[in-house]
Design a protein around this motif. Sequence first.
Motif, PDB file in Angstrom:
ATOM      1  N   TYR A 163       0.837  -1.198   0.000  1.00  0.00           N
ATOM      2  CA  TYR A 163       0.000   0.000   0.000  1.00  0.00           C
ATOM      3  C   TYR A 163       0.872   1.249   0.000  1.00  0.00           C
ATOM      4  CZ  TYR A 163      -4.309  -2.603   1.088  1.00  0.00           C
ATOM      5  OH  TYR A 163      -5.383  -3.444   1.051  1.00  0.00           O
ATOM      6  N   GLN A 164       1.919   1.253   0.843  1.00  0.00           N
ATOM      7  CA  GLN A 164       2.812   2.403   0.908  1.00  0.00           C
ATOM      8  C   GLN A 164       3.585   2.561  -0.389  1.00  0.00           C
ATOM      9  OE1 GLN A 164       5.116   1.425   4.364  1.00  0.00           O
ATOM     10  NE2 GLN A 164       3.504   1.999   5.811  1.00  0.00           N
ATOM     11  N   ALA A 167       1.406   4.097  -2.940  1.00  0.00           N
ATOM     12  CA  ALA A 167       1.185   5.523  -2.709  1.00  0.00           C
ATOM     13  C   ALA A 167       2.363   6.355  -3.193  1.00  0.00           C
ATOM     14  CB  ALA A 167       0.927   5.776  -1.224  1.00  0.00           C
ATOM     15  N   GLY A 189      -5.406  11.059  -3.650  1.00  0.00           N
ATOM     16  CA  GLY A 189      -6.313  10.156  -2.956  1.00  0.00           C
ATOM     17  C   GLY A 189      -7.321   9.521  -3.895  1.00  0.00           C
ATOM     18  N   LEU A 192      -5.843   6.631  -5.583  1.00  0.00           N
ATOM     19  CA  LEU A 192      -5.673   5.476  -4.704  1.00  0.00           C
ATOM     20  C   LEU A 192      -6.997   4.942  -4.177  1.00  0.00           C
ATOM     21  CD1 LEU A 192      -2.622   6.828  -2.645  1.00  0.00           C
ATOM     22  CD2 LEU A 192      -2.554   5.103  -4.456  1.00  0.00           C
ATOM     23  N   THR A 199      -4.647   9.234   2.612  1.00  0.00           N
ATOM     24  CA  THR A 199      -3.553   9.346   1.643  1.00  0.00           C
ATOM     25  C   THR A 199      -2.321   9.967   2.285  1.00  0.00           C
ATOM     26  OG1 THR A 199      -5.127   9.619  -0.175  1.00  0.00           O
ATOM     27  CG2 THR A 199      -2.862  10.316  -0.578  1.00  0.00           C
ATOM     28  N   ARG A 202      -0.698   7.455   4.717  1.00  0.00           N
ATOM     29  CA  ARG A 202      -0.025   6.357   4.018  1.00  0.00           C
ATOM     30  C   ARG A 202       1.259   6.857   3.348  1.00  0.00           C
ATOM     31  NH1 ARG A 202      -3.662   2.726   0.128  1.00  0.00           N
ATOM     32  NH2 ARG A 202      -4.733   2.518   2.127  1.00  0.00           N
ATOM     33  N   PHE A 203       1.189   8.044   2.726  1.00  0.00           N
ATOM     34  CA  PHE A 203       2.355   8.608   2.050  1.00  0.00           C
ATOM     35  C   PHE A 203       3.476   8.885   3.048  1.00  0.00           C
ATOM     36  CE2 PHE A 203       4.783  12.323   0.639  1.00  0.00           C
ATOM     37  CZ  PHE A 203       5.231  11.890  -0.606  1.00  0.00           C
TER      38      PHE A 203
END
Length: 222
Positions: A163-164, A167, A189, A192, A199, A202-203
Amino acid sequence: MLLATLLIDYPILRETLSHTSDVTVTWEQSDLTEDGDHQLLVWVDGDEFAAFDAALEADPTVTAPVRVVEFDERRLYQLELTPEGHRSSVYPLVIEEGGVLQEVTATSEGWRFRVAFPSDEALERFYAFFVEQDLEVELRKLYEKGESVGGAGTRSEFGMTEYQHEALVAAVDAGYLDIPRSCSLAELGDRLGISPNATSERFRRGVKTLIENTVYPADQSS
């Protein structure tokens, strides 16, 4: 799966705990009855039981306290939330979001929640629950736990989850890191499929993990 630790100015038992400086409450279990009542079991540790019991009787968030088990410095209480307490309870939201309460403790300084969430969005809604009630909430720790080999929670060679990694790659592709930026956080966002707040979280977690596993000095003692 996200594992989060939050410090919260939670209203439940706030009045009782304000009268006891040397008492720790540990949540054990909650049950929602067919009538919609919310009952809970909590362990109480300390040596101020007289003050705790007196304050408990006047607490606006709980009623019908019952001592289930008693030891010298530890007691198990069964409590029922009052309508005011029920309105303040985050437990129904945790169940609705598929979260798991792993550890919940409280002292006169506030409540400490350690919760497992199935997604960034679930954590965001949990956090927003307190913000919307003008309650102080602080996210102290947050990390992702891998779900399965080959799944979205597995780690890359730099320690990031997929996921990371997704991103960070999307941020580059969309121009979020360009100077000047050609993509907003909201637009990133949308790419994603998550909210701007999720967002951003996660970023930033991805960037932090990438830096710690690449350019950050391995030995800080030297």
